[in-house]
Write a protein that holds these residues in place. Sequence first.
Motif, short mmCIF file in Angstrom:
data_model
loop_
_atom_site.label_atom_id
_atom_site.label_comp_id
_atom_site.label_asym_id
_atom_site.label_seq_id
_atom_site.Cartn_x
_atom_site.Cartn_y
_atom_site.Cartn_z
N GLU A 117 0.85 -1.21 0.00
CA GLU A 117 0.00 0.00 0.00
C GLU A 117 0.88 1.25 0.00
OE1 GLU A 117 -3.41 0.61 -0.03
OE2 GLU A 117 -3.62 -1.50 -0.54
N LEU A 118 1.92 1.24 0.82
CA LEU A 118 2.84 2.37 0.87
C LEU A 118 3.55 2.55 -0.48
CD1 LEU A 118 4.21 4.62 2.49
CD2 LEU A 118 5.85 2.90 3.29
N ALA A 119 3.94 1.45 -1.10
CA ALA A 119 4.57 1.51 -2.43
C ALA A 119 3.61 2.09 -3.46
CB ALA A 119 5.05 0.13 -2.85
N ASP A 120 2.34 1.70 -3.40
CA ASP A 120 1.34 2.26 -4.31
C ASP A 120 1.21 3.76 -4.11
OD1 ASP A 120 0.78 -0.19 -5.47
OD2 ASP A 120 -1.02 -0.56 -4.26
N TRP A 121 1.20 4.19 -2.85
CA TRP A 121 1.12 5.62 -2.55
C TRP A 121 2.32 6.35 -3.15
CZ3 TRP A 121 4.45 8.90 -0.12
CH2 TRP A 121 3.96 10.19 0.16
N ALA A 122 3.51 5.76 -2.99
CA ALA A 122 4.73 6.39 -3.53
C ALA A 122 4.64 6.51 -5.05
CB ALA A 122 5.96 5.59 -3.12
N LYS A 123 4.16 5.47 -5.71
CA LYS A 123 4.02 5.52 -7.18
C LYS A 123 3.02 6.61 -7.60
CE LYS A 123 4.87 0.64 -7.91
NZ LYS A 123 4.25 -0.63 -8.27
N LEU A 124 1.92 6.71 -6.88
CA LEU A 124 0.90 7.71 -7.22
C LEU A 124 1.42 9.14 -7.02
CD1 LEU A 124 -2.34 6.17 -5.66
CD2 LEU A 124 -1.90 6.60 -8.09
N ASN A 125 2.33 9.32 -6.10
CA ASN A 125 2.76 10.66 -5.74
C ASN A 125 4.20 10.99 -6.14
OD1 ASN A 125 0.40 11.78 -4.14
ND2 ASN A 125 0.67 9.74 -3.26
N ILE A 126 4.82 10.15 -6.93
CA ILE A 126 6.23 10.33 -7.27
C ILE A 126 6.48 11.67 -7.97
CG2 ILE A 126 6.11 9.06 -9.47
CD1 ILE A 126 9.09 9.07 -7.03
N ASP A 127 5.60 12.08 -8.86
CA ASP A 127 5.81 13.34 -9.57
C ASP A 127 5.79 14.52 -8.61
OD1 ASP A 127 6.03 12.02 -12.00
OD2 ASP A 127 3.90 12.25 -12.49
N GLN A 128 4.86 14.52 -7.66
CA GLN A 128 4.79 15.60 -6.68
C GLN A 128 6.02 15.61 -5.78
OE1 GLN A 128 0.96 16.13 -4.63
NE2 GLN A 128 0.15 14.60 -6.07
N ILE A 129 6.47 14.44 -5.40
CA ILE A 129 7.64 14.34 -4.52
C ILE A 129 8.89 14.84 -5.25
CG2 ILE A 129 9.16 12.71 -3.32
CD1 ILE A 129 6.54 11.03 -2.81
N LEU A 130 9.07 14.40 -6.49
CA LEU A 130 10.24 14.85 -7.26
C LEU A 130 10.20 16.35 -7.51
CD1 LEU A 130 10.61 11.90 -9.81
CD2 LEU A 130 11.96 12.34 -7.73
N ALA A 131 9.02 16.90 -7.80
CA ALA A 131 8.89 18.34 -8.00
C ALA A 131 9.22 19.10 -6.71
CB ALA A 131 7.48 18.68 -8.48
N ALA A 132 8.78 18.57 -5.59
CA ALA A 132 9.08 19.20 -4.30
C ALA A 132 10.58 19.18 -4.03
CB ALA A 132 8.32 18.50 -3.18
N ARG A 133 11.25 18.11 -4.38
CA ARG A 133 12.70 18.03 -4.19
C ARG A 133 13.43 19.06 -5.05
NH1 ARG A 133 13.68 11.46 -4.12
NH2 ARG A 133 12.67 11.09 -2.10
N VAL A 134 12.95 19.25 -6.27
CA VAL A 134 13.55 20.26 -7.15
C VAL A 134 13.35 21.65 -6.55
CG1 VAL A 134 13.35 21.38 -9.41
CG2 VAL A 134 13.39 18.87 -9.25
N ARG A 135 12.12 21.94 -6.09
CA ARG A 135 11.85 23.25 -5.46
C ARG A 135 12.74 23.46 -4.25
NH1 ARG A 135 6.60 21.63 -6.36
NH2 ARG A 135 6.28 21.16 -4.15
N TYR A 136 12.88 22.43 -3.44
CA TYR A 136 13.71 22.51 -2.24
C TYR A 136 15.16 22.76 -2.62
CZ TYR A 136 15.84 21.38 2.23
OH TYR A 136 16.56 21.42 3.40
N GLY A 137 15.64 22.05 -3.64
CA GLY A 137 17.02 22.22 -4.09
C GLY A 137 17.29 23.63 -4.57
N LYS A 138 16.32 24.22 -5.27
CA LYS A 138 16.46 25.61 -5.73
C LYS A 138 16.48 26.56 -4.55
CE LYS A 138 14.41 24.93 -10.27
NZ LYS A 138 13.23 25.16 -11.11
N LYS A 139 15.62 26.29 -3.57
CA LYS A 139 15.54 27.14 -2.38
C LYS A 139 16.86 27.07 -1.61
CE LYS A 139 13.13 25.92 1.28
NZ LYS A 139 12.02 25.56 2.14
N GLU A 140 17.40 25.87 -1.44
CA GLU A 140 18.66 25.70 -0.72
C GLU A 140 19.83 26.31 -1.49
OE1 GLU A 140 19.41 24.29 2.47
OE2 GLU A 140 17.28 24.79 2.57
N GLY A 141 19.78 26.21 -2.84
CA GLY A 141 20.83 26.78 -3.66
C GLY A 141 20.85 28.29 -3.62
N ALA A 142 19.70 28.90 -3.33
CA ALA A 142 19.60 30.36 -3.29
C ALA A 142 20.18 30.94 -2.00
CB ALA A 142 18.14 30.79 -3.43
N LYS A 143 20.43 30.11 -1.02
CA LYS A 143 20.92 30.62 0.28
C LYS A 143 22.37 30.96 0.22
CE LYS A 143 17.61 28.46 3.33
NZ LYS A 143 17.39 27.59 4.43
#
Length: 143
Positions: A117-143
């Motif tokens: 069930e957890l793996a299914d959740w991860a598959k359903l939300n992978i795009d959102q998670i990866l996008a959030a990581r990119v946003r976070y990386g940009k935010k951290e890079g700006a510091k």
Amino acid sequence: MEVTKVEDQHLKIQEKIEKVLTAKQEQEQCCPVKDILARFGDKWSIYTILMLGRHEKLRFNELKGLISGISQRMLTVTLRALEEDGLVNRTLYPEIPPRVEYVLTPLGQSLLLQLLELADWAKLNIDQILAARVRYGKKEGAK
């Protein structure tokens, strides 16, 4: 005031969270939920459970070959812990050389279903998670 279905669901979730987080520390050495989650939350336990779920019955070296990167010692420790918690059965056959097989117990099978069930959740939300990581990386890079 009337409680909506969404609000009611939120309240039930909050109640469940509260029950998990408010164990009576005086009576217990450690919160049992935290202990259990820590035991099953490591990658080796999860991989071991998934592999035993996929193959149903495996010998030690078969399991070791299926779990990339695990050492013999770590697999031994993981299997002992899973056996101790009643998730895995270990059967020793008195042969020469001795043969040992591992299978999931019904309790282990029920945990396997939750992991899937957890793996299914991860598959359903992978795009959102990866996008959030990119946003976070940009935010951290700006510091």
